[in-house]
Write a protein that holds these residues in place. Structure first.
Motif, short mmCIF file in Angstrom:
data_model
loop_
_atom_site.label_atom_id
_atom_site.label_comp_id
_atom_site.label_asym_id
_atom_site.label_seq_id
_atom_site.Cartn_x
_atom_site.Cartn_y
_atom_site.Cartn_z
N ARG A 19 -21.51 -0.23 -0.38
CA ARG A 19 -21.58 1.18 -0.77
C ARG A 19 -21.13 2.08 0.37
N SER A 20 -20.24 1.58 1.20
CA SER A 20 -19.71 2.38 2.29
C SER A 20 -19.10 3.68 1.76
N ARG A 21 -19.16 4.70 2.59
CA ARG A 21 -18.53 5.97 2.22
C ARG A 21 -17.01 5.91 2.33
N GLY A 22 -16.51 4.77 2.77
CA GLY A 22 -15.07 4.54 2.70
C GLY A 22 -14.32 4.87 3.97
N ARG A 23 -12.99 4.81 3.85
CA ARG A 23 -12.06 5.01 4.96
C ARG A 23 -11.20 6.23 4.69
N VAL A 24 -10.63 6.80 5.73
CA VAL A 24 -9.76 7.96 5.56
C VAL A 24 -8.57 7.60 4.69
N PHE A 25 -7.99 6.42 4.94
CA PHE A 25 -6.87 5.94 4.13
C PHE A 25 -7.38 4.79 3.26
N ALA A 26 -7.31 4.96 1.95
CA ALA A 26 -7.84 3.96 1.03
C ALA A 26 -7.09 2.64 1.18
N ARG A 139 -6.41 7.56 16.32
CA ARG A 139 -5.07 8.04 16.63
C ARG A 139 -4.26 7.12 17.54
N LEU A 140 -4.86 6.66 18.62
CA LEU A 140 -4.07 6.06 19.68
C LEU A 140 -3.69 4.60 19.43
N GLU A 141 -4.53 3.85 18.74
CA GLU A 141 -4.14 2.49 18.36
C GLU A 141 -3.05 2.57 17.30
N ARG A 142 -1.98 1.83 17.50
CA ARG A 142 -0.86 1.89 16.56
C ARG A 142 -0.47 0.46 16.17
N ARG A 143 -1.23 -0.08 15.22
CA ARG A 143 -1.08 -1.47 14.84
C ARG A 143 -0.68 -1.63 13.38
N TYR A 144 -0.92 -0.60 12.58
CA TYR A 144 -0.77 -0.72 11.14
C TYR A 144 0.38 0.13 10.63
N ALA A 145 1.02 -0.35 9.58
CA ALA A 145 2.20 0.35 9.06
C ALA A 145 1.84 1.66 8.38
N GLY A 146 0.64 1.74 7.79
CA GLY A 146 0.33 2.90 6.97
C GLY A 146 -0.46 4.00 7.62
N PHE A 147 -0.90 3.80 8.86
CA PHE A 147 -1.75 4.82 9.50
C PHE A 147 -1.86 4.56 10.99
#
Length: 406
Positions: A19-26, A139-147
């Motif tokens: 029941r997490s409130r989720g992530r900024v990017f789904a 912001r500073l970690e840049r590992r994922y294509a979508g965010f």
């Protein structure tokens, strides 16, 4: 005899990954991991987490191979947090994730580096390692294509920011620690997009991570201080009554025990005392609170995870002893002075010549005018992310004279 099963059913006040409130990017759910397990794994695989292996806890790496770094400290905090959370019926994955992430925003050279960067950033909003951790994971970690960042759950983000308690009063005014400067800009900016409920406590799991950090810090700094020869067993016995009693019990049961084993036994018993006390006191508080949900924990007027008053007094005595006899030791003071020189020299050099930094950081700084807040923050991000040895190497590359911090 079969293995003892220490697993407990989740308590109603535990955070619930389902029941997490989720992530900024789904994102689609994982087939094999809970949302909090994914957060923990993303933290472990981040570049910032790996760099903790070469960031000072108390002693710089040159002092020896057996002293704790930010990484080994974080792993030990994670173990303590798991133990406490599991005993209380909390989500131990979330507690562990926050314990592993709590030092991501720290600079090279321990608190000396943080103090130096904070002073340098005074005209530009200051430096706060919790706010820096938030910048890293958003912001500073840049590992994922979508965010950018790690796209952690709300529960992990609020825990990073509020594990030491609320940042605002119920009326929205900053608490005394932030009254002079206001909240760090990174927290204010992110909170405008995602309401982290800064006037409320974080989850019980976040509170566990914070207490586990304090427990690990005190016990392991005693261990490292003894290893380094800056403390000795007689000094500890004379300085803190609680430690003297533990040492006397060890000697009574094992009169011929070699000193190195006495140290290990002292630290082990100290950790056990604090952990068991935390479980007992927190269990009492949770039962008395009547909390039936994680949100009810957030709305409490005081933390639900804590040490008992007698152990708080013991902790205070230990901290006072360590400040007087370890953290302000002349040998560490000399290293602190040299670390300050390294950080200051690098900051001023990059402010004038951002092209001296790697190309991606140079581009980030060059987007802003000389002396601007934006340029200072980009340079601060670069320096804060450095390991001890990389900061020293950069200093040697750019300056004729360079401290070796030995």
């Amino acid at each position: 005899m079969g293995a003892l099963d220490l697993r407990m059913a989740r308590a109603p006040y535990a955070a619930d990954a389902a029941r997490s409130r989720g992530r900024v990017f789904a994102e689609p759910p994982s087939r094999s991991r809970s949302e909090f397990q994914r957060d923990r794994d993303r933290i472990i695989h981040s570049s910032a987490f790996r760099r903790l292996a070469h960031k000072t806890q108390v002693f710089v790496p040159y002092e020896g191979d057996h002293y704790r770094t930010r990484l080994t400290h974080s792993l030990e905090v994670g173990q303590i947090a798991r133990s406490i959370a599991r005993s209380l019926g909390l989500d131990d994955d979330l507690a562990e994730a926050l314990a592993l992430a709590h030092d991501l925003g720290h600079t090279p050279f321990a608190h000396a580096g943080e103090d130096a960067l904070d002073a340098l950033m005074e005209p530009y909003g200051g430096f706060d390692h919790n706010a820096q951790a938030l910048r890293i994971v958003t912001r500073l970690e840049r590992r994922y294509a979508g965010f950018d960042g790690l796209n952690l759950t709300f529960e992990s983000l609020e825990g990073l920011v509020k594990h030491n308690g609320p940042l605002l009063r119920p009326d929205g005014a900053p608490l005394p620690v932030h009254a002079k400067r206001g909240l760090p800009s990174a927290i204010v900016e992110f909170n405008a997009a995602v309401d982290l409920e800064l006037s409320k406590f974080a989850s019980a799991e976040a509170q566990v991570a914070a207490l586990a950090d304090d427990i690990a810090y005190n016990a392991h700094d005693i261990d490292d201080g003894l290893r380094a020869g800056l403390l000795d067993l007689e000094q500890i016995g004379g300085g803190v009554e609680f430690l003297a009693e533990i040492k006397a019990e060890i000697r009574r049961l094992n009169p011929d025990l070699e000193p190195v084993r006495v140290v290990h036994e002292l630290v082990r018993r100290l950790l056990t005392s604090f952990i068991e006390d935390a479980i007992d006191e927190s269990g009492r508080r949770l039962a008395a609170s009547g909390a039936a949900s994680a949100d009810a924990v957030r709305a409490m007027a005081r933390p639900v995870i804590a040490s008992s008053e007698p152990m708080v007094n013991v902790e205070r005595t230990i901290k006072e002893f360590l400040f007087e006899n370890l953290y302000r030791h002349p040998r560490l003071n000399r290293v602190r002075t040299e670390a300050n020189e390294v950080i200051c020299n690098l900051f001023h050099r990059f402010m004038k010549a951002p092209d001296e930094m790697p190309s991606n950081w140079a581009r980030a700084a060059a987007d802003f005018e000389i002396g601007s807040r934006g340029r200072a923050r980009a340079i601060c991000d670069y320096i804060a992310g450095m390991t001890d040895r990389y900061a020293i190497l950069e200093h040697r590359r750019l300056f004729d004279e360079a401290p070796d911090l030995r």
